[in-house]
Design a protein around this motif. Structure first.
Motif, PDB file in Angstrom:
ATOM      1  N   ILE A 192       2.334   1.684  -3.352  1.00  0.00           N
ATOM      2  CA  ILE A 192       1.305   2.159  -4.279  1.00  0.00           C
ATOM      3  C   ILE A 192       1.098   3.662  -4.100  1.00  0.00           C
ATOM      4  CG2 ILE A 192      -1.176   2.086  -4.794  1.00  0.00           C
ATOM      5  CD1 ILE A 192      -1.024  -0.967  -4.280  1.00  0.00           C
ATOM      6  N   GLU A 193       1.046   4.134  -2.839  1.00  0.00           N
ATOM      7  CA  GLU A 193       0.865   5.564  -2.573  1.00  0.00           C
ATOM      8  C   GLU A 193       2.046   6.374  -3.112  1.00  0.00           C
ATOM      9  OE1 GLU A 193       0.162   6.076   1.587  1.00  0.00           O
ATOM     10  OE2 GLU A 193      -1.754   5.036   1.522  1.00  0.00           O
ATOM     11  N   THR A 213       4.039   5.505  -5.521  1.00  0.00           N
ATOM     12  CA  THR A 213       3.963   5.457  -6.978  1.00  0.00           C
ATOM     13  C   THR A 213       2.894   6.416  -7.486  1.00  0.00           C
ATOM     14  OG1 THR A 213       4.656   3.147  -6.919  1.00  0.00           O
ATOM     15  CG2 THR A 213       3.680   3.931  -8.962  1.00  0.00           C
ATOM     16  N   GLN A 214       1.757   6.477  -6.797  1.00  0.00           N
ATOM     17  CA  GLN A 214       0.706   7.408  -7.192  1.00  0.00           C
ATOM     18  C   GLN A 214       1.167   8.864  -7.048  1.00  0.00           C
ATOM     19  OE1 GLN A 214      -2.640   6.139  -4.807  1.00  0.00           O
ATOM     20  NE2 GLN A 214      -3.464   4.857  -6.447  1.00  0.00           N
ATOM     21  N   GLN A 215       1.909   9.146  -5.989  1.00  0.00           N
ATOM     22  CA  GLN A 215       2.439  10.500  -5.817  1.00  0.00           C
ATOM     23  C   GLN A 215       3.428  10.833  -6.950  1.00  0.00           C
ATOM     24  OE1 GLN A 215       4.156  10.608  -1.924  1.00  0.00           O
ATOM     25  NE2 GLN A 215       2.177  10.872  -0.874  1.00  0.00           N
ATOM     26  N   GLN A 230       0.830  -1.205   0.000  1.00  0.00           N
ATOM     27  CA  GLN A 230       0.000   0.000   0.000  1.00  0.00           C
ATOM     28  C   GLN A 230       0.871   1.264   0.000  1.00  0.00           C
ATOM     29  OE1 GLN A 230      -2.764  -0.461   3.323  1.00  0.00           O
ATOM     30  NE2 GLN A 230      -4.462  -0.208   1.882  1.00  0.00           N
ATOM     31  N   LYS A 261       2.591  13.697 -13.841  1.00  0.00           N
ATOM     32  CA  LYS A 261       1.438  14.157 -14.598  1.00  0.00           C
ATOM     33  C   LYS A 261       1.384  15.687 -14.613  1.00  0.00           C
ATOM     34  CE  LYS A 261      -3.331  12.813 -15.155  1.00  0.00           C
ATOM     35  NZ  LYS A 261      -4.443  12.087 -14.586  1.00  0.00           N
ATOM     36  N   ILE A 302       3.475   9.485  -9.873  1.00  0.00           N
ATOM     37  CA  ILE A 302       2.662   9.607 -11.093  1.00  0.00           C
ATOM     38  C   ILE A 302       1.995  10.970 -11.132  1.00  0.00           C
ATOM     39  CG2 ILE A 302       0.563   8.777 -12.246  1.00  0.00           C
ATOM     40  CD1 ILE A 302       1.386   5.936 -11.399  1.00  0.00           C
ATOM     41  N   SER A 303       1.493  11.415  -9.987  1.00  0.00           N
ATOM     42  CA  SER A 303       0.835  12.718  -9.907  1.00  0.00           C
ATOM     43  C   SER A 303       1.831  13.836 -10.230  1.00  0.00           C
ATOM     44  CB  SER A 303       0.252  12.901  -8.504  1.00  0.00           C
ATOM     45  OG  SER A 303      -0.238  14.193  -8.357  1.00  0.00           O
TER      46      SER A 303
END
Length: 175
Positions: free
Chosen positions: A32-33, A35-37, A29, A43, A39-40
């Motif tokens: 994943i967080e 990686t999402q950060q 988890q 982006k 990615i954000s």
């Protein structure tokens, strides 16, 4: 036969397995967080560069072309100013040379007049006679050049008359 110890050990092993899986789940988890950060962030960076590509680059291209135009204009103005100042400098140099020449002539004349004042009467008379002779020489030279021109015209006229006379004699001999 299964004993209590075996059950406890089995339960401990299951609890340990569940704890390991929960820890693994928590680790996944957090990964994943993260990686999402990332990615954000990527982006937002991508959106910024897309915005720049679509709008900002055109603005900068316009600014660049405007600055290049300004540079050319400044270079042209600099060249014109350079030519103007070079011409002005040449004019000033010529004027200075002319003024210097006039000043030197005036100084020469004043020195001559000053020197003449201190000469005796015989020297002054000789100087005046010398000036008069110079003027007479100019007059005679002009008369000589006028006479040379007259002689040349007369020679041309004589040559023309002799040529006509020869032509007439030839016509009388032939005719």
């Amino acid at each position: 036969v299964v004993t209590t110890d075996d059950v406890e050990e089995s339960l401990k092993a299951i609890f340990q397995y569940v704890r390991d899986k929960e820890q693994l789940f928590k680790d996944l988890q957090s990964q994943i967080e993260e990686t999402q950060q990332r990615i954000s962030v990527k982006k937002r960076e991508r959106d910024y560069w897309l915005e720049y590509k679509n709008v900002g680059s055109k603005i900068h291209a316009d600014k660049i072309s405007s600055l290049e135009k300004d540079i050319k204009e400044v270079k042209h103005k600099l060249q014109r100013a350079k030519e103007y100042y070079r011409d002005a400098l040449n004019a000033v140099i010529e004027e200075n040379e002319s003024l210097f020449e006039r000043h030197m002539n005036l100084l020469s004349e004043q020195a001559l007049k000053s020197a003449v004042r201190y000469l005796d009467k015989n020297c002054c008379r000789e100087i005046q006679e010398n000036e008069w002779l110079k003027e007479e020489v100019k007059i005679y030279r002009k008369e000589v050049s006028d006479l040379k021109a007259s002689v040349q015209l007369l020679e041309e006229e004589n040559t023309s008359l002799v040529a006509k006379l020869i032509d007439m004699k030839l016509q009388h001999l032939i005719g």
